[in-house]
Design an enzyme around this catalytic site. Structure first.
Site, PDB file in Angstrom:
ATOM      1  N   SER A  13     -29.699  29.015-120.638  1.00  0.00           N
ATOM      2  CA  SER A  13     -30.868  29.543-121.337  1.00  0.00           C
ATOM      3  C   SER A  13     -31.075  31.035-121.077  1.00  0.00           C
ATOM      4  CB  SER A  13     -32.103  28.722-120.944  1.00  0.00           C
ATOM      5  OG  SER A  13     -33.222  29.077-121.695  1.00  0.00           O
TER       6      SER A  13
ATOM      7  N   ASP B  98     -30.086  30.767-125.389  1.00  0.00           N
ATOM      8  CA  ASP B  98     -29.616  29.600-126.157  1.00  0.00           C
ATOM      9  C   ASP B  98     -30.446  29.352-127.410  1.00  0.00           C
ATOM     10  OD1 ASP B  98     -31.897  28.669-124.825  1.00  0.00           O
ATOM     11  OD2 ASP B  98     -31.095  26.648-124.576  1.00  0.00           O
TER      12      ASP B  98
ATOM     13  N   ASP C  47     -33.528  28.618-128.173  1.00  0.00           N
ATOM     14  CA  ASP C  47     -34.547  27.588-128.388  1.00  0.00           C
ATOM     15  C   ASP C  47     -35.959  28.152-128.229  1.00  0.00           C
ATOM     16  OD1 ASP C  47     -34.610  27.869-125.624  1.00  0.00           O
ATOM     17  OD2 ASP C  47     -34.466  25.721-125.197  1.00  0.00           O
TER      18      ASP C  47
ATOM     19  N   ASP D 134     -34.040  33.802-126.950  1.00  0.00           N
ATOM     20  CA  ASP D 134     -33.462  33.752-125.610  1.00  0.00           C
ATOM     21  C   ASP D 134     -31.987  33.364-125.722  1.00  0.00           C
ATOM     22  OD1 ASP D 134     -33.859  31.091-126.346  1.00  0.00           O
ATOM     23  OD2 ASP D 134     -34.301  30.438-124.315  1.00  0.00           O
TER      24      ASP D 134
END
Length: 445
Positions: A100, A241, A243, A239
């Protein structure tokens, strides 16, 4: 939480806390476990752009194939793409290789069940037992050995679905995006351009070690300046990843998750689409959001910190919008997890449909100044049970006369207590926090 799997999967420094052997064994167990339920397991694997992603992706795939699974590799993709495709393409489970918003030296493995939701705790504990050598499983032989293949078509399916969710044409809008040199590089520009927007991108040159580096939703300063310099209608920062989403208005001011919940939540209410008249938040949402929702006649629920708890509340009651200040927003009618690009599209749809700016749609929302201090303590549970601390907090809150609040909560992973205050000014916030931290120091915590 288990030994390896926390609330958001396994995560740690690559080849130290998280090793290739761990990835292989996770893949093996999932391939074997789901292979018991039909001829062979079908597993989807995605990754972000960090350097160790290839290693863990192929380790997971090799492990799963060794126990007979059919594996498809999505390549670089947002975490929510894995969740979406597992739910709609007959996979037994999905795996995302990502840490992340963490630096590139870290990596992680997150597992989704066949519904695209976070994997059940019981199965994760069984995987951990196998990782520790406490159980054994057979590997496949002969024709039973599995296969894997790249599946870029899956990303096309995900993008086409995203585009179908938006009712508004974005032609004429000038949008800046900060892709964090991460997963959003695979989807965001293409999707927004397909919908008609003019898109200017930064953070769009991943090299394996620059993911989240001075860019993206955790470092939006560059995007703020970029939006102002280029006269953009909106900025979108993802961010690593993809999400989460933090937006930037045309004046270069930050629009975090609290703003998004307020803007889109009010629009949903006006359209008669806000089921239960409810917005789901965590206890860390700004006091100003709650006052703004109340003034708009909208109810809210507070959950513990973490998208897991937000989703559980939404799923239990069928509520359609919820999320965190960090920009992790869930639109339950569309997805079972947060999706930064979907959040961006929902925000853009609201702007386009109403013909208003973010600034105009934020009218009535005053974000209170906030001070957050992490205090290292010997026993965080003893702190939270201390009656004297509760009295100190109660007196300080009474002095705020409803124009602020104090929140003290333990860290979920470290020997820390987080002391947060919200009030009308920065000085009042600092005084409130100091009142609590002084008490902890004076009483030997």
């Amino acid at each position: 939480m288990g030994k390896y799997f926390g609330t958001d999967g396994v995560r740690g420094v690559a080849n130290e806390d998280l090793t290739l052997d761990m990835a292989v064994r996770i893949g093996q167990y999932l391939g074997w476990y789901y292979g018991q339920q039909r001829n062979h397991a079908r597993i989807l694997i995605g990754k972000d752009t960090r350097l160790s992603g290839d290693m863990f992706e192929l380790g997971l795939a090799a492990g799963a194939v060794s126990t007979g699974a059919e594996v498809k590799l999505l390549g670089v993709c947002p975490t929510p793409a894995v969740s979406f495709l597992v739910n709609r393409s007959d996979f037994d489970c999905g795996i995302m290789v990502s840490a992340s918003h963490n630096p590139y030296t870290d990596n992680g493995i997150k597992i989704f069940n066949h519904e695209g939701k976070k994997m059940e705790e019981e199965l994760l504990l069984s995987i951990e037992a196998y990782m520790d050598g406490l159980t054994e499983i057979p590997v496949a032989h002969g024709e039973a050995v599995g296969t894997f293949q790249c599946w870029p078509e899956g990303l096309d399916l995900y993008i086409r679905w995203l585009e179908s969710v938006v009712d508004e044409d974005l032609t004429g809008m000038k949008i800046a995006v900060d892709l964090a040199n991460g997963s959003a590089t695979s989807t965001a520009v293409r999707t927004l351009q397909d919908l008609g927007a003019e898109v200017l991108a930064i953070g769009d040159e991943p090299n394996g070690i620059n993911i989240n580096l001075h860019c993206g939703s955790t470092h939006p300063e560059a995007l703020q300046a970029f939006v102002r310099e280029n006269g953009c209608d909106l900025g979108l920062a993802f961010d690593g990843d993809a999400d989460r989403l933090i937006a930037v208005n045309s004046d270069g001011e930050l629009v975090n998750g609290d703003y998004i919940l307020y803007i889109v939540g009010r629009d949903m209410k006006e359209q008669g689409k806000l089921r239960g008249n409810m917005v789901v938040t965590t206890v860390m949402a700004n006091l100003g959001l709650y006052k703004g929702l109340e003034a708009s006649g909208i109810d809210y629920i507070q959950t513990p910190v973490g998208d897991k708890y937000v989703f559980e509340e939404m799923e239990k009651n069928g509520y359609l919008i919820g999320g965190e200040q960090s920009g992790h927003i869930i639109f339950y009618e569309n997805m079972v997890t947060g999706d930064g690009l979907l959040t961006a599209l929902k925000l853009l749809e609201t702007l386009r449909r109403t013909g208003k700016t973010v600034q105009e749609l934020s009218d009535g929302l005053f974000i209170y100044p906030q001070e957050l201090v992490n205090v290292r303590v010997r026993d965080k549970n003893a702190v939270m049970e201390d009656e004297g601390l509760r009295e100190v907090i109660a007196r300080a809150e009474a002095a705020l006369q409803g124009n602020g609040r104090i929140l003290v909560r333990p860290s979920g992973t470290e020997p820390l207590v987080r002391v947060m205050a919200e009030a009308a000014t920065d000085d009042i916030c600092r005084d409130c926090v100091k009142t609590v931290t002084d008490y902890l120091e004076e009483n030997g915590f």
